[in-house]
Design an enzyme around this catalytic site. Structure first.
Site, mmCIF file in Angstrom:
data_model
loop_
_atom_site.group_PDB
_atom_site.id
_atom_site.type_symbol
_atom_site.label_atom_id
_atom_site.label_comp_id
_atom_site.label_asym_id
_atom_site.label_seq_id
_atom_site.Cartn_x
_atom_site.Cartn_y
_atom_site.Cartn_z
ATOM 1 C CD GLU A 110 27.800 33.794 32.111
ATOM 2 O OE1 GLU A 110 27.455 34.916 32.131
ATOM 3 O OE2 GLU A 110 27.387 32.880 31.506
ATOM 4 N NE ARG A 130 21.154 38.127 27.790
ATOM 5 C CZ ARG A 130 21.818 39.059 27.694
ATOM 6 N NH1 ARG A 130 21.296 39.705 26.859
ATOM 7 N NH2 ARG A 130 22.640 39.594 28.643
ATOM 8 N NE ARG A 143 23.433 32.826 27.062
ATOM 9 C CZ ARG A 143 23.226 33.703 27.919
ATOM 10 N NH1 ARG A 143 24.166 34.206 28.608
ATOM 11 N NH2 ARG A 143 21.960 34.076 28.299
ATOM 12 C CG ASN A 202 25.018 41.439 32.370
ATOM 13 O OD1 ASN A 202 25.835 42.716 32.453
ATOM 14 N ND2 ASN A 202 24.195 41.164 31.399
ATOM 15 C CG ASP A 203 25.600 35.977 35.355
ATOM 16 O OD1 ASP A 203 24.892 36.177 36.384
ATOM 17 O OD2 ASP A 203 25.169 35.416 34.154
ATOM 18 N NE ARG A 255 22.161 39.382 35.792
ATOM 19 C CZ ARG A 255 22.515 38.745 34.679
ATOM 20 N NH1 ARG A 255 23.255 37.769 34.734
ATOM 21 N NH2 ARG A 255 21.744 39.276 33.602
HETATM 22 C C1 PEP Z 1 26.185 38.206 31.506
HETATM 23 O O1 PEP Z 1 26.103 37.392 32.325
HETATM 24 O O2 PEP Z 1 27.048 39.181 31.234
HETATM 25 C C2 PEP Z 1 25.482 37.847 30.069
HETATM 26 C C3 PEP Z 1 25.872 38.279 29.053
HETATM 27 O O3 PEP Z 1 24.626 36.976 30.449
HETATM 28 P P1 PEP Z 1 23.357 37.086 30.879
HETATM 29 O O4 PEP Z 1 22.993 38.442 31.096
HETATM 30 O O5 PEP Z 1 22.285 36.667 30.095
HETATM 31 O O6 PEP Z 1 23.295 36.244 32.277
HETATM 32 MG MG MG Z 2 25.475 35.622 32.345
#
Ligand code: PEP
Ligand code: MG
Length: 585
Positions: free
Chosen positions: A439, A304, A340, A462-463, A473
């Site tokens: 995502e 990240r 990324r 996550n997204d 979230r």
């Molecule tokens: C996600 O969204 O799952 C992801 C890995 O990116 P981030 O948590 O940095 O948004």
């Molecule tokens: Mg993400």
């Protein structure tokens, strides 16, 4: 024992495992006295420049606020900000700050606090309602200027020099990126959730952490003695002897399990019936690379990069970025590092960029959307990533791709960077693999289309979960709706993985789902080729993979196909997980 010394417990959500004991430091950004620092003579001009920048930034913020209020409530109410603007433009005040700074050679936050405080006091004492109002304006504006000064330096959080448990109403990802790992033993916040970047950062820093403590920060005081249990989300003030004894026992057990897991470091993440799943680690900062090697991951599945930006006052230039990416690539070669591209926005902001506030930042100017608009910033990063690809096994992926046009635009800019580097005879890997994060639901649904233009998919659950179920979230009030095993999520994962395989691509998962060992059987059964988890959690996931049968995971996916609720699916997954590696729960 008096009441003041009685044990008190606060229940929140454990987001980063571990137990820590120590003295609490309650961070209240608005009341903290700025730290005092003596300057050497050569630092004075820089300090004055910092002051001027903070004034400009404050002016900008006031104008923006004024405009927002004028649009939403009316020009009359926005008039209050005219008085605030007068403060940042007040030559008497500004000149006095500069004079005192030059004379006393102390840092500008401290000088500004002193001078503006005196100034406001003088005005408040005058028997004139207009001037008394000005004193209130000065307080407001002074707080904002000091916040901007501290925000850039991030020193308020780092002002305490002894090991402590940090308690705050909220910590932003950039606050977290600047924490001193050796002094912050653990942290707890009133707000937050498991998949906030603050929580993710805590896990990668290996700092036990709790979020969602409601108003605990108001009830606690700096100096309280406490024990923080990041496994169960408990903050215990004045732990009794009995509690300390129980936690001593728990720590011994956890340490035994950890030690057993450490022995897995050089083993393969392969199921009992021989299916190998690449197990990678997620990192946020270049120095995390050491942990990647120690945890036994096969490289980095998600770097990240925005945290490198968040930890800086200014945008990092091409050389700084190249060095950071090279450091990681070189340390891990021949293992891959998936970098990324910048994912700013959402809950990650950089003060140097001065981005406008948005009503829905997660649906707004974030990630690839920001980069495609600010190609000046994007190109610097792309060139740096390409340059790093010359020294290691570098792959790259774009965040928040929602459709083919964005992907094509990003690839076109990448192509421009390649052409520039070729023309400058700067070496890079011509075959660097480029992938897309999946995502956004539209990307998962149209994954077959995207698959034609990339080499791999990495699913950001996550997204993907927050956007598919429409559940912020970060919002602890609706955290119960954030369900990774929701039938829709299972279907989106399946669509994405199937589309990848049908087009000869591999598909990984790099969201927090990849590190949840209750869900490893589900992800394996769906056919993922790679799992990327926070380094601290990699050994647990490896143990889970090694204890599973791929065929049993495929049967699980068959079994849950007709289930209609997240809880029913989760129950089935947990049953498989517990029967194979119950000791990890
Ligand atoms: C996600 O969204 O799952 C992801 C890995 O990116 P981030 O948590 O940095 O948004
Ligand atoms: Mg993400």
């Amino acid at each position: 024992m008096s009441d003041a010394n009685a044990e008190r417990r606060f229940q929140g959500v454990g987001v980063s495992p571990g137990i820590a004991r120590g003295t609490i430091f309650v961070h209240r950004p608005d009341d903290e006295e700025p730290p005092v620092r003596r300057l050497v003579a050569t630092e004075v001009p820089g300090e004055i420049a910092r002051f001027e920048t903070a004034l400009i930034q404050t002016r900008h913020q006031i104008l923006e606020m004024q405009q927002r209020i004028a649009e939403s409530i009316g020009a009359k109410d926005a008039g209050i900000f005219d008085a605030h603007l007068l403060v940042v433009e007040d030559r008497t005040l500004i000149d006095e700050v500069i004079r005192v700074l030059q004379r006393e050679k102390l840092n500008v936050e401290h000088v500004f606090q002193e001078v503006s405080g005196r100034y406001a006091k003088t005005l408040a004492a005058i028997d004139d309602p207009y001037l008394r109002e000005r004193a209130v304006d000065i307080h407001d504006v002074a707080r904002r200027v000091i916040h901007n000064l501290l925000g850039k330096e991030g020193c308020a959080l780092n002002s305490i020099q002894t090991p402590h448990l940090l308690v705050a109403h909220n910590l932003t990802p950039s606050d977290t990126a600047q924490l001193n790992r050796s002094l912050v033993l653990a942290f707890a916040t009133d707000v937050g959730s498991k998949t906030s970047h603050t929580a993710i950062m805590a896990r990668s820093l290996n700092i036990p952490a709790i979020v969602g403590l409601h108003d605990a920060s108001d009830q606690l005081a700096t100096g309280d003695h406490a024990l923080l249990d990041g496994y169960n989300g408990l903050l215990i003030i004045n732990p009794s002897d009995q509690t300390l004894w129980e936690y001593g026992e728990l720590e011994v057990k956890k340490t035994e399990v950890e030690q057993r897991l450490t022995r897995l470091r050089d083993t393969e993440s392969t199921t009992l019936d021989g299916r190998h799943v690449v197990l990678s680690a997620n990192i946020e900062l270049p120095e995390d690379v050491e942990q990647v090697k120690e945890c036994g991951a096969e490289g980095v599945g998600l770097y990240r990069t925005e945290f490198f930006y968040l930890s800086k006052a200014e945008l990092p230039d091409e050389q700084m970025q190249t060095e950071a990416y090279r450091k990681v690539a070189e340390a891990l070669t021949p293992q891959p590092v998936i970098i990324r591209t910048l994912d700013l926005g959402g809950d990650k902001f950089m003060s140097a960029l001065n981005l406008p506030e948005e009503l829905n930042p997660f649906l707004g100017w974030r990630a690839i959307r920001f980069c495609l608009a600010r190609t000046d910033i994007f190109k610097i990063q792309l060139r740096a990533i390409l340059r790093a690809s010359a020294v290691g096994n570098v792959k790259m992926m774009y965040p928040m791709i929602s459709g083919i046009d964005e992907l094509r635009k990003a690839n076109a800019i990448l192509e421009e960077c390649r052409a520039e580097l070729r023309a400058e005879s700067v070496p890079f890997d011509e075959n660097m693999e480029v992938g897309a994060m999946i995502e956004v639901p539209s990307a998962a649904i149209a994954a077959d289309l995207l698959a034609k233009e990339v080499k791999f998919f990495s699913i950001g659950t996550n997204d993907l979960i927050q956007y598919s179920i429409a559940v912020d979230r970060l919002n602890e009030h609706i955290a119960h709706l954030y369900e990774p095993t929701h039938p829709s999520i299972v279907r989106l994962l399946k669509m994405t993985i199937d589309a990848a395989h049908a087009n000869g691509l591999w598909a990984g998962v790099c969201g927090e789902m990849a590190s949840d060992i209750a869900l490893t059987p589900l992800l394996l059964g769906l056919g993922v080729d790679e799992l990327s988890a926070g380094a601290a959690l990699v050994p647990r996931v490896k143990r889970a993979v090694q204890a599973l049968d791929f065929s049993a995971c495929q049967r699980l996916v068959e079994d849950i196909r007709h289930l209609d609720s997240a809880s029913a699916i989760l129950e089935k997954c947990e049953a498989v997980a517990r029967s194979h590696y119950g000791e990890l729960f």
